[in-house]
Scaffold this motif. Structure first.
Motif, PDB file in Angstrom:
ATOM      1  N   TYR A 163      31.168 -22.159   5.759  1.00 24.55           N
ATOM      2  CA  TYR A 163      31.271 -20.937   6.573  1.00 24.55           C
ATOM      3  C   TYR A 163      29.967 -20.140   6.490  1.00 24.55           C
TER       4      TYR A 163
ATOM      5  N   VAL B  78      27.086 -21.645   8.483  1.00 20.87           N
ATOM      6  CA  VAL B  78      27.164 -21.375   9.926  1.00 20.87           C
ATOM      7  C   VAL B  78      26.707 -19.952  10.215  1.00 20.87           C
ATOM      8  N   ILE B  79      27.209 -18.985   9.435  1.00 22.25           N
ATOM      9  CA  ILE B  79      26.840 -17.584   9.651  1.00 22.25           C
ATOM     10  C   ILE B  79      25.340 -17.387   9.434  1.00 22.25           C
TER      11      ILE B  79
ATOM     12  N   GLY C   5      24.738 -19.749  13.793  1.00 29.13           N
ATOM     13  CA  GLY C   5      25.540 -20.687  14.573  1.00 29.13           C
ATOM     14  C   GLY C   5      24.774 -21.918  15.024  1.00 29.13           C
ATOM     15  N   ARG C   6      23.614 -22.178  14.426  1.00 25.25           N
ATOM     16  CA  ARG C   6      22.763 -23.284  14.884  1.00 25.25           C
ATOM     17  C   ARG C   6      22.841 -24.515  13.987  1.00 25.25           C
TER      18      ARG C   6
ATOM     19  N   LYS D   3      32.783 -25.742  14.929  1.00 19.03           N
ATOM     20  CA  LYS D   3      32.121 -25.712  16.235  1.00 19.03           C
ATOM     21  C   LYS D   3      32.454 -24.424  16.972  1.00 19.03           C
TER      22      LYS D   3
ATOM     23  N   LEU E  70      33.493 -21.620  15.575  1.00 17.65           N
ATOM     24  CA  LEU E  70      32.851 -20.547  14.809  1.00 17.65           C
ATOM     25  C   LEU E  70      31.395 -20.398  15.242  1.00 17.65           C
ATOM     26  N   SER E  71      30.692 -21.510  15.370  1.00 17.73           N
ATOM     27  CA  SER E  71      29.286 -21.475  15.783  1.00 17.73           C
ATOM     28  C   SER E  71      29.133 -20.849  17.165  1.00 17.73           C
ATOM     29  N   ARG E  72      30.042 -21.161  18.066  1.00 19.48           N
ATOM     30  CA  ARG E  72      29.988 -20.582  19.419  1.00 19.48           C
ATOM     31  C   ARG E  72      30.106 -19.062  19.362  1.00 19.48           C
TER      32      ARG E  72
ATOM     33  N   VAL F  64      29.507 -17.067  16.786  1.00 19.57           N
ATOM     34  CA  VAL F  64      28.330 -16.503  16.115  1.00 19.57           C
ATOM     35  C   VAL F  64      27.158 -16.416  17.080  1.00 19.57           C
ATOM     36  N   ARG F  65      26.888 -17.492  17.829  1.00 21.70           N
ATOM     37  CA  ARG F  65      25.780 -17.482  18.792  1.00 21.70           C
ATOM     38  C   ARG F  65      26.006 -16.424  19.866  1.00 21.70           C
TER      39      ARG F  65
ATOM     40  N   CYS G 235      18.864 -18.143  20.681  1.00 18.39           N
ATOM     41  CA  CYS G 235      20.187 -18.327  20.082  1.00 18.39           C
ATOM     42  C   CYS G 235      20.648 -19.778  20.045  1.00 18.39           C
TER      43      CYS G 235
END
Length: 274
Positions: A182, A185-186, A190-191, A221, A223-225, A227-228, A250
């Motif tokens: 987690y 990703v943060i 998100g990359r 995935k 979560l990444s969306r 965040v971005r 981003c």
């Protein structure tokens, strides 16, 4: 004073007469689990509509008055009334309507904090609004009574923080692997690729996604969306109209990719939001 300044003062006075909102950062002892607490009270019988975009906040709302109407990804219907509730993560816009008689305390959890506080798989709250009694039982009823009887917002916040701290002290620790993934990703905005996370943990992508969804409520995935998207939204306040540059910063494939994500997660195009 100019006409524009006078108009702004009139608008501020009008808003202040309609509702009261008090927000406070959570105590340092709750860092990583709770971001902030908010007290909200409406003072005029005026209907309002608010749209909240996809975020990583898991709210717990304890109400002492009228319920809200809440629709996930749509306008709420007649059966979408909620007073005290918890809401899981939702990868889309949330439409909230109030009718002039709301009064509540809202505790905003991080996904990691929510998992420990509620003591249940966050997948059970994903894309849902769940009544307070269903997530906290008799403890939730007692908390609502105590908060309703408190004399001011400061007292209510203190009661809420004490309640949260006591439950967290008794909670099991989050899986170290999931907490690490987690934060990766943060921290990467998100990359970070899901395959890289899986390889680092020695897990398959399918196993990582299943464990992640159970603990956080959404997969890495998604979560990444989110965040971005939130990073792009933040950058747009300073890079007006430079959507191509924001998309590149981003990690979007191109500007068209950014536009599609904004439609999904906010229900609007970037230009409309700006």
């Amino acid at each position: 004073m100019s006409i524009e300044t006078e108009r702004r003062h009139e608008q501020d006075h009008s808003l202040a007469a309609r509702f009261e909102m008090v927000r406070r950062a959570a105590d340092a002892s709750l860092a990583g689990s709770v971001t902030d607490l908010c007290g909200y009270r409406e003072m005029l019988p005026v209907c309002s509509r608010n749209v909240e975009y996809a975020s990583l906040t898991v709210p717990l709302v304890i109400s002492f008055a009228e319920p809200f109407a809440i629709g996930l990804g749509r306008d709420p219907g007649d059966n979408d009334r909620f007073a005290s509730f918890a809401a899981g993560l939702f990868a889309g816009p949330v439409v909230i309507q109030s009718f002039g008689g709301a009064c509540c305390v809202q505790i905003n959890f991080t996904p990691l904090g929510a998992r420990r506080f509620f003591g249940l798989p966050m997948s059970e709250l994903t894309d849902r609004v769940v009544g307070l009694d269903d997530v906290l039982g008799l403890e939730g009823i007692a908390l609502r009574e105590r908060l309703g009887e408190a004399r001011d917002w400061s007292s209510r916040f203190a009661i809420a923080e004490s309640f949260v701290a006591a439950r967290l002290a008794e909670a099991k620790r989050m899986s170290a692997e999931i907490a690490w993934a987690y934060r990766q990703v943060i921290g990467s905005g998100g990359r970070t690729r899901v395959s890289v996370l899986a390889d680092e943990l020695g897990w398959s992508r399918k196993h990582l996604a299943a464990k992640f969804s159970d603990a956080i409520g959404i997969g890495p995935k998604t979560l990444s969306r989110i965040v971005r998207f939130n990073r792009a939204l933040s950058l747009s306040k300073h890079q007006l109209d430079d959507w191509a540059g924001i998309a590149a910063d981003c990690g979007y494939a191109d500007q068209a990719h950014l536009v599609r994500e904004f439609r999904d997660l906010a229900g609007e195009t970037p230009t409309a939001l700006a």
